[in-house]
Design an enzyme around this catalytic site. Structure first.
Site, PDB file in Angstrom:
ATOM      1  CD  GLN A  95     -20.045  -0.736 -56.732  1.00 30.25           C
ATOM      2  OE1 GLN A  95     -19.517  -0.611 -57.837  1.00 30.25           O
ATOM      3  NE2 GLN A  95     -19.992  -1.879 -56.053  1.00 30.25           N
ATOM      4  CB  SER A  96     -15.478   5.488 -56.556  1.00 32.19           C
ATOM      5  OG  SER A  96     -14.683   6.344 -57.351  1.00 32.19           O
TER       6      SER A  96
END
Ligand SMILES: *Cc1c(COP(=O)(O)O)cnc(C)c1O
Length: 356
Positions: A95-96
């Site tokens: 989930q960067s």
């Protein structure tokens, strides 16, 4: 006669001019809506009976729902274009936010984008692996490919770069979080911007607090504030590494950043402060304090924070206020680094009816 305060402000404003001229010598593409607003959080101040809290809205940088990586990418993407790159490569956790903003920035200037995502949490839910930032990465046309937790991501990027080279591409590698001296320049800019807003709004900022991870944000702020001779007390709230390691990363990069700026400013070790007591069990893993803080701000201020970074930063801000850390201070700014897109990767951690 000028008062000491006026003398201080005029010194800072002279230093802002010098720093801005230095920054202007670096290639930069405009990607963000800058300056981002500085807004009071009066209901939070009242709730905590603390100093006056402000939020610096770097969640509103505009690019693909915003966030702190946009400022770094203004310099990184410009450097990639200078070097005639045809595509960029970067890496981050599943989930960067950094990956998402890089994908958007690359799209905007017409570069290809290849993202390597490391599974740092082991979560196998569909939302975590496909929604939130992962959805947006793909909407922006980036190719994504996953790696196991603990993989040597820098080495993985090199392998991908040589494949792309042999395909006739000219890849440009952006490190995780965009945290190198080029990226950190984005937060040198932010330090100047914040001091300008302090003057315009006639507020003396006592402290600046934010979530610190790959260290480029804090290092850029440290380099900027030292260059300005600002006396704002800067505090990073760690989201991954233990304190000693985090502070060393920030200090090393801050020193490298003033070297890169070439302004001869030294960075004392003691202006680098990270409090890493709010990480919980690890990077990207929710904590009860984060959940409470995130809900509190959503309901008191109508602001959205994220579970991985800004939510843990807030948990630190709130807890430290209760412990008296800011006693005697009047104005405390929380730098909102963004990340709310990640909320859609973690819909079931808040105990809301209907989500499990
Ligand atoms: C990347 C990120 C941070 C941390 O910034 P670093 O420069 O990596 O230390 C903080 N908040 C959010 C939302 C982020 O995406």
């Amino acid at each position: 006669m000028l008062t000491t305060l006026e003398q201080h402000r005029s010194k800072i404003s002279e230093n802002i001019g010098i720093l801005r001229r230095t920054l202007d010598t670096f290639p930069r593409v405009r990607l963000g809506h800058l300056p981002t607003p500085l807004e009071p959080m009066d209901r939070l101040s009242e709730e905590l009976n603390g100093p006056r809290f402000w939020v610096k809205r770097d969640d509103c940088t505009g690019l693909s729902s915003g966030g702190n990586k946009t400022r770094k990418l203004e310099f990184l993407i410009a450097d990639a274009l200078e070097k005639n790159a045809t595509c960029v490569i970067t890496q981050g956790a599943t989930q960067s936010n950094h990956a998402r903003q890089t994908a958007a920035a690359a799209a905007k200037v017409g570069l290809g984008c290849h993202i390597l995502l490391e599974d740092r949490t082991g979560y196998n839910s569909e939302e975590y692996n496909l929604n939130g930032n992962v959805l947006l990465d793909q909407l922006h046309g980036a190719t994504i490919s996953k790696r196991n937790g603990g993989a040597d991501m820098a080495a993985e990027m090199e392998v991908l770069a040589s494949q792309l080279l042999s395909d006739g591409e000219t890849p440009y590698i952006i490190p995780g979080g965009g945290s190198n001296t080029t990226g950190a320049l984005g937060y040198v800019v932010c330090a100047a911007e914040l001091e300008e807003q302090a003057s315009e709004n006639n507020v003396e900022i006592d402290a600046l607090v934010h979530a610190t991870g790959s260290s480029g944000t804090q290092a850029g702020l440290v380099a900027g504030l030292c260059s300005l001779e600002s006396d704002i007390h800067l505090l990073g709230i760690g989201v991954r590494a233990p304190q000693e390691k985090q502070e060393k990363m920030v200090h090393d990069l801050a020193m490298a950043t003033t070297d890169f700026l070439g302004n001869g400013v030294s960075v004392p070790r003691d202006v680098v402060r990270a409090n890493c007591n709010y990480v919980g069990e690890g990077y990207g893993l929710p904590t009860e304090q984060m959940i409470n803080a995130l809900k509190m701000l959503a309901q008191l201020e109508g602001l959205l924070f994220d579970p991985v970074y800004s939510g843990k930063g807030l948990a630190g801000l709130i807890d430290l206020t209760r412990q008296g850390y800011f006693d005697g201070m009047q104005n405390v700014v929380f730098l909102h680094t963004g990340g709310s897109a990640a909320l859609f990767g973690y819909p079931n951690i808040f105990g809301l009816p209907g989500y499990n």
